[in-house]
Design a protein around this motif. Structure first.
Motif, PDB file in Angstrom:
ATOM      1  N   GLY A 119       0.815  -1.210   0.000  1.00 12.73           N
ATOM      2  CA  GLY A 119       0.000   0.000   0.000  1.00 12.73           C
ATOM      3  C   GLY A 119       0.847   1.259   0.000  1.00 12.73           C
ATOM      4  O   GLY A 119       0.577   2.212  -0.740  1.00 12.73           O
ATOM      5  N   SER A 159       3.983   1.404  -1.026  1.00 11.72           N
ATOM      6  CA  SER A 159       4.772   1.442  -2.263  1.00 11.72           C
ATOM      7  C   SER A 159       4.017   2.159  -3.363  1.00 11.72           C
ATOM      8  O   SER A 159       4.603   2.886  -4.161  1.00 11.72           O
ATOM      9  N   HIS A 160       2.692   1.950  -3.399  1.00 13.94           N
ATOM     10  CA  HIS A 160       1.916   2.585  -4.458  1.00 13.94           C
ATOM     11  C   HIS A 160       1.794   4.085  -4.271  1.00 13.94           C
ATOM     12  O   HIS A 160       1.468   4.789  -5.222  1.00 13.94           O
ATOM     13  N   HIS A 185       6.984   8.188  -3.847  1.00 11.30           N
ATOM     14  CA  HIS A 185       7.696   8.755  -4.976  1.00 11.30           C
ATOM     15  C   HIS A 185       9.079   8.148  -5.122  1.00 11.30           C
ATOM     16  O   HIS A 185       9.671   8.189  -6.194  1.00 11.30           O
ATOM     17  N   ARG A 197       9.467   6.676  -8.608  1.00 13.77           N
ATOM     18  CA  ARG A 197       8.120   6.489  -9.129  1.00 13.77           C
ATOM     19  C   ARG A 197       7.461   7.845  -9.327  1.00 13.77           C
ATOM     20  O   ARG A 197       7.746   8.802  -8.611  1.00 13.77           O
ATOM     21  N   THR A 198       6.563   7.851 -10.282  1.00 13.72           N
ATOM     22  CA  THR A 198       5.726   9.035 -10.445  1.00 13.72           C
ATOM     23  C   THR A 198       4.293   8.549 -10.391  1.00 13.72           C
ATOM     24  O   THR A 198       3.733   8.116 -11.385  1.00 13.72           O
ATOM     25  N   PRO A 199       3.678   8.612  -9.210  1.00 14.90           N
ATOM     26  CA  PRO A 199       2.382   7.956  -9.049  1.00 14.90           C
ATOM     27  C   PRO A 199       1.267   8.507  -9.923  1.00 14.90           C
ATOM     28  O   PRO A 199       0.296   7.823 -10.158  1.00 14.90           O
ATOM     29  N   SER A 200       1.366   9.714 -10.401  1.00 14.00           N
ATOM     30  CA  SER A 200       0.246  10.177 -11.224  1.00 14.00           C
ATOM     31  C   SER A 200       0.644  10.681 -12.589  1.00 14.00           C
ATOM     32  O   SER A 200      -0.215  10.959 -13.389  1.00 14.00           O
ATOM     33  N   GLN A 201       1.902  10.866 -12.812  1.00 21.03           N
ATOM     34  CA  GLN A 201       2.270  11.458 -14.092  1.00 21.03           C
ATOM     35  C   GLN A 201       2.559  10.365 -15.095  1.00 21.03           C
ATOM     36  O   GLN A 201       3.094   9.324 -14.732  1.00 21.03           O
ATOM     37  N   PRO A 202       2.196  10.610 -16.338  1.00 13.80           N
ATOM     38  CA  PRO A 202       2.459   9.578 -17.341  1.00 13.80           C
ATOM     39  C   PRO A 202       3.948   9.489 -17.654  1.00 13.80           C
ATOM     40  O   PRO A 202       4.634  10.480 -17.755  1.00 13.80           O
ATOM     41  N   THR A 203       4.387   8.272 -17.771  1.00 11.94           N
ATOM     42  CA  THR A 203       5.771   8.075 -18.204  1.00 11.94           C
ATOM     43  C   THR A 203       5.738   7.105 -19.371  1.00 11.94           C
ATOM     44  O   THR A 203       4.956   6.165 -19.379  1.00 11.94           O
ATOM     45  N   THR A 204       6.566   7.338 -20.338  1.00  4.58           N
ATOM     46  CA  THR A 204       6.530   6.474 -21.522  1.00  4.58           C
ATOM     47  C   THR A 204       7.234   5.157 -21.246  1.00  4.58           C
ATOM     48  O   THR A 204       7.094   4.203 -21.955  1.00  4.58           O
ATOM     49  N   GLN A 205       8.002   5.098 -20.194  1.00  5.89           N
ATOM     50  CA  GLN A 205       8.627   3.821 -19.876  1.00  5.89           C
ATOM     51  C   GLN A 205       8.512   3.583 -18.391  1.00  5.89           C
ATOM     52  O   GLN A 205       8.068   4.429 -17.651  1.00  5.89           O
ATOM     53  N   ARG A 206       8.933   2.447 -17.980  1.00  7.50           N
ATOM     54  CA  ARG A 206       8.786   2.125 -16.569  1.00  7.50           C
ATOM     55  C   ARG A 206       9.631   3.057 -15.736  1.00  7.50           C
ATOM     56  O   ARG A 206      10.589   3.652 -16.192  1.00  7.50           O
ATOM     57  N   ASP A 207       9.228   3.155 -14.475  1.00  3.81           N
ATOM     58  CA  ASP A 207       9.937   4.044 -13.570  1.00  3.81           C
ATOM     59  C   ASP A 207      11.382   3.604 -13.431  1.00  3.81           C
ATOM     60  O   ASP A 207      11.720   2.446 -13.503  1.00  3.81           O
ATOM     61  N   TRP A 225       4.517  -0.812 -12.620  1.00  2.00           N
ATOM     62  CA  TRP A 225       3.764  -0.310 -13.764  1.00  2.00           C
ATOM     63  C   TRP A 225       2.521   0.368 -13.238  1.00  2.00           C
ATOM     64  O   TRP A 225       1.515  -0.279 -12.977  1.00  2.00           O
ATOM     65  N   ARG A 264      -2.348   4.888 -12.851  1.00  2.00           N
ATOM     66  CA  ARG A 264      -3.142   6.105 -12.739  1.00  2.00           C
ATOM     67  C   ARG A 264      -3.093   6.930 -14.012  1.00  2.00           C
ATOM     68  O   ARG A 264      -4.073   7.566 -14.389  1.00  2.00           O
ATOM     69  N   SER A 265      -1.978   6.921 -14.694  1.00  2.00           N
ATOM     70  CA  SER A 265      -1.906   7.725 -15.916  1.00  2.00           C
ATOM     71  C   SER A 265      -2.813   7.147 -16.991  1.00  2.00           C
ATOM     72  O   SER A 265      -3.420   7.897 -17.775  1.00  2.00           O
ATOM     73  N   LEU A 269      -2.498  -5.822  -3.326  1.00  2.00           N
ATOM     74  CA  LEU A 269      -3.022  -5.539  -2.004  1.00  2.00           C
ATOM     75  C   LEU A 269      -4.129  -6.481  -1.566  1.00  2.00           C
ATOM     76  O   LEU A 269      -4.506  -6.492  -0.403  1.00  2.00           O
ATOM     77  N   GLY A 285      11.043  -2.034 -20.630  1.00  2.00           N
ATOM     78  CA  GLY A 285      10.732  -0.613 -20.613  1.00  2.00           C
ATOM     79  C   GLY A 285       9.468  -0.219 -21.344  1.00  2.00           C
ATOM     80  O   GLY A 285       9.141   0.963 -21.423  1.00  2.00           O
ATOM     81  N   VAL A 339       1.281   6.264 -22.459  1.00  2.00           N
ATOM     82  CA  VAL A 339       0.486   7.456 -22.184  1.00  2.00           C
ATOM     83  C   VAL A 339       1.407   8.651 -22.368  1.00  2.00           C
ATOM     84  O   VAL A 339       2.435   8.762 -21.696  1.00  2.00           O
TER      85      VAL A 339
END
Lengths: 266, 362
Positions: free
Chosen positions: A199, A201-202, A205, A230-240, B82, B85-86, B217, B241, B265
Motif C-alpha cells: 500500500g 509502495s503505491h 515517490h 516512481r511518479t504515481p500520477s504522471q504519465p511516463t513512456t517507460q517504466r519508472d 507499472w 493512474r496515468s 493488495l 521498458g 500514455v
C-alpha cells in the motif's frame, strides 16, 4: 548523511525536493542506516523534522548523528527537531491520567481503532510557526519504523490511514516530506505487513530497498540497495527508473559500488 | 476489516458475500436479494425500477463503445512498477472529450495532483469528490464528505445526471481496504441501477465505471468479486521498458476476449496504442547483461588443434579392456613365461650360497 548516497539519489541538502513520500524498506538486513542518513540530511537541509522514533533511544540516534555531523541535542533545543522517543514515552502512557491525550494512546486502549492521537501529535509538531520569520525550510516527518506499529496491535489499514493523513497534511498542505521505514520479513503469510508495504509502495515517490545478499553474510559487502523512482500520477513512456547498488557500511560512511565491483574483490 | 487488538495478524481472504448480513450497509433500500454475480434472478423488464437480480444492469457497468481503444474497462489493475493512474487519466480525458460527464472519486492523491496534466477545458468537465483530505473526518471541520467512504460513493450515484456518464474510482483498492467487499460491490451495482432509473436508455450504454485496483493488495476473493462485476479487465505490465495492457473482455461482441496491447500514455494524457506484441511467449534477453564468452581472455590454451584432436582420439587408454587386449592375454605369448632378474654383485656384496630361510621349520 552519506555523500555517496546523495550522489546516487542526485540530491543535496540545498536542492531537496518537497512534497514527496520516501519509503525505506529492508529485507534480511538492517536498513536503519538509511534512517540515519535521512535524519542528518534533512537536519542539514535546515528543515523542521518530526522524528517518531519507536525503535531506539534518543541517545542512540544522537551518537550516530554525531558521527554524521549533526547534533540532535542542539537541534532539539533550538526547536528544529521534535523527537518522540517511543521507548520512553510508552511507559508514560500508563502513568498519565487517562483523559489526557498521548500520541501512543493506542497502547493503553483495548480497542484502539486508529492512530489519530499520533497524527495529531505530528500535525501539532510540524505546525508552521507564525512569528513572521521562516525559520525552517519545510516540514519533514520521519518514522522508524511502521512495522512495529503492526506488532503493537494496530492493523495495516490503521497504519495506512495514519500515513494517509500525514501525507495530506505534511506533503500536500505544507509541502513537506515523509520518510518511513517498513520491514519486509519476506514472509508471505504476514498479510498485514504485505498490505502495509504494498500500500505504501503505491503511494511513494521514491523507494529505497536494502536487501541482504542472497548468498549470505559477507565481510566486504553488507547488502544491496535497490532504488526505484516512481511518479504515481504522471504519465511516463517507460517504466519508472530503477538502480541497484551494493554497499558496505563503515564507521562514518557507507560506500556504494556497482554489483560485483566491491574493492575487496577487484 | 478493521483493526483490533487481540486479533491475529491475518486478514480474512474470503469476504462475506451475503448481502443481507452486512448490517444495513447495503446500498439498496428495496432489499433486493442476491448479489448480481450469482446469476440469481430473471431478466425482468428494463424499465421497472425494482427488479431482483437483474444481471444485465448490474454488469452493465462497463459498456464498450465501438472504438479501437481499450475503453470502458473496469479496472486497470496495476503493480508498483507499472502504475495505472496515468492510464486512468487518459481514459478520463477520452471520455471528457467525447462529451460525457465525468465524476471522479479521489481517495489516494490530492485533487491538484489528479487534475495535473488535464487542460482547463477538460478540468472544467470533471466533477471531483475529494476523499483525500479528510476521509475519516478526523479534522472535524465539517468539510469532510458525509457518511465516510461508503457515503461518498453513494452520494456520487445520486448526483449523476441522466445521459452518458463516466465514473472513475481512484482507487478501488482504497475503498476495498476500508469497506466490506460486499458493500462495495453492492454500491457499484446500485450505481448502475439508479442511473438507469433516472435516464431513458438502458444502463449499459449510459454508464461507464472505471476503477483502479492495486493488484498486490488484495487476496483472490475480493479481486475475483470485482472481476466478476466487470465487463473488461485490464492488467498492466511490461517488458524491456515498454508498458503493456492485457485485456480480458467478458462480453466479447465486437472484440476478441483476450488481447494484449503495447501502449504508452503521452505527457498530454493521450493514449498511444502500438498494437499487440507477438512476443508474449518469447522472453526477451535482458539488455543489460551482454552474452559473455567464458573462454575468451584466458592466459592458457583451452582449445585443441586438428592434429592434436586426432592424436587424442586415436589413443588407447592403458586400462581400457578392448577385445584385442583380451585375446593377447589369453593366448600364451612367445616370450618366457616367467620374468628374469639380472643381478651384478659389486665389491661389497657378501654372497652366501646358503638358503637364508634354511633354519625355518617350514
Amino acid at each position: 548523511m552519506f555523500p555517496e548516497l546523495n550522489n546516487l539519489l542526485n540530491t543535496t541538502p540545498d536542492r531537496a525536493e518537497q512534497g514527496k513520500l520516501t519509503l525505506l524498506c529492508d529485507a534480511n538486513t538492517d536498513g536503519s542506516f538509511l534512517v540515519h542518513h535521512f535524519l542528518s540530511f534533512y537536519l542539514k537541509a535546515n528543515c523542521k523534522v518530526c522524528f517518531v522514533a519507536l525503535i531506539q533511544s534518543f541517545s542512540h540516534y544522537n551518537i550516530v548523528g554525531q558521527k554524521l555531523g549533526v547534533s540532535l541535542t542542539v537541534a532539539r533545543e533550538c526547536g528544529q527537531l521534535v523527537f518522540l522517543e517511543g521507548l520512553k514515552s510508552s511507559v508514560d502512557v500508563f502513568f498519565r491520567a487517562q483523559a489526557e491525550p498521548h500520541p501512543l494512546q493506542f497502547l493503553r486502549e483495548a480497542n484502539a481503532e486508529n492512530l489519530q492521537p499520533l497524527y495529531e501529535f505530528v500535525r501539532e509538531a510540524l505546525k508552521p510557526v507564525d512569528d513572521g520569520e521562516a525559520a525552517w525550510r519545510c516540514p519533514v516527518l520521519l518514522v522508524d519504523d511502521l512495522s512495529v506499529l503492526l506488532s503493537l496491535g494496530m492493523g495495516a489499514v490503521a497504519v495506512l490511514d495514519f500515513i494517509h493523513y500525514c501525507r495530506a497534511t505534511v506533503c500536500w498542505e505544507r509541502k513537506g516530506n515523509i520518510v518511513a521505514l517498513v520491514h519486509d520479513s519476506g514472509d508471505t503469510e504476514d498479510e498485514e505487513n504485505n498490505i502495509l508495504l504494498n500500500g505504501l509502495s503505491h503511494q511513494s515517490h521514491l523507494i529505497l530497498r536494502a536487501e541482504g545478499l542472497p548468498t549470505g553474510f559477507c565481510r566486504d559487502v553488507h547488502g544491496q540497495l535497490r532504488i526505484l523512482w516512481r511518479t504515481p500520477s504522471q504519465p511516463t513512456t517507460q517504466r519508472d527508473r530503477s538502480l541497484t547498488y551494493q554497499y558496505k557500511i563503515q564507521d562514518r560512511s557507507v560506500s556504494f559500488f556497482a554489483k560485483g565491483m566491491s574493492p575487496a574483490v577487484l | 476489516m478493521g483493526a483490533g487488538r487481540g486479533k491475529p495478524r491475518a486478514l480474512p481472504t474470503r469476504p462475506q458475500y451475503r448481502a443481507s448480513a452486512e448490517g444495513g450497509s447495503g446500498a439498496d433500500p428495496g432489499g433486493e436479494a442476491g448479489p448480481a454475480w450469482s446469476g440469481v434472478g430473471g431478466a425482468g423488464d428494463v424499465s421497472r425500477p425494482r427488479v431482483s437480480g437483474r444481471r444485465t444492469g448490474a454488469c452493465g457497468l462497463l459498456p464498450l463503445p465501438p472504438t479501437t481503444a481499450p475503453n470502458g474497462s473496469s479496472g486497470p489493475s496495476h503493480s508498483v512498477e507499472w502504475e495505472g493512474r496515468s492510464l486512468l487519466k487518459a481514459l478520463i480525458k477520452k471520455a471528457a472529450l467525447g462529451g460525457e460527464q465525468v465524476h471522479i472519486l479521489g481517495c489516494e492523491v490530492s485533487e491538484e495532483e489528479f487534475r495535473a496534466g488535464f487542460d482547463s477545458s477538460i478540468n472544467s468537465r470533471l466533477v471531483y469528490y475529494d476523499l483525500f483530505r479528510d476521509p475519516l473526518n478526523w479534522a472535524q471541520t465539517g468539510e469532510a464528505l458525509p457518511g465516510g467512504p461508503l457515503g461518498a460513493l453513494q452520494a456520487m450515484c445520486k448526483r449523476t445526471d441522466p445521459g452518458p456518464v463516466t465514473v472513475a474510482l481512484d482507487s478501488l483498492s482504497w475503498l476495498l481496504l476500508r469497506l466490506p467487499c460486499a458493500a462495495l460491490c453492492q454500491a457499484l451495482c446500485a450505481m448502475s441501477r439508479q442511473h438507469a432509473c433516472r435516464g431513458g436508455g438502458p444502463a449499459a450504454e449510459q454508464l461507464c465505471v472505471l476503477g483502479l485496483l492495486h493488484r498486490e493488495l488484495h487476496g483472490p476473493g475480493p479481486t475475483g468479486a470485482l472481476s466478476s462485476l466487470a465487463q473488461t479487465e485490464v492488467t498492466l505490465g511490461g517488458t524491456a521498458g515498454q508498458a503493456s495492457a492485457h485485456i480480458l473482455c467478458r462480453r466479447p461482441r465486437q472484440r476478441p476476449p483476450l488481447e494484449t496491447l503495447w501502449f504508452s500514455v503521452l505527457p498530454d494524457l493521450s493514449l498511444d496504442l502500438q498494437g499487440g506484441p507477438p512476443l508474449e511467449s518469447q522472453p526477451h534477453p535482458d539488455p543489460h547483461t551482454p552474452q559473455v564468452e567464458p573462454a575468451s581472455h584466458l592466459t592458457f590454451n583451452l582449445h585443441l588443434s586438428k592434429r592434436e584432436r586426432e592424436a587424442k582420439d586415436s589413443l588407447t587408454l592403458p586400462f581400457q579392456f578392448s577385445s584385442e587386449k583380451q585375446q593377447a592375454l589369453l593366448r600364451p605369448g612367445p616370450g618366457p613365461a616367467t620374468s628374469r632378474i639380472f643381478y651384478e654383485p659389486d665389491a661389497f656384496d657378501d654372497l652366501d650360497p646358503e638358503d637364508p630361510d634354511g633354519d625355518l621349520d617350514v
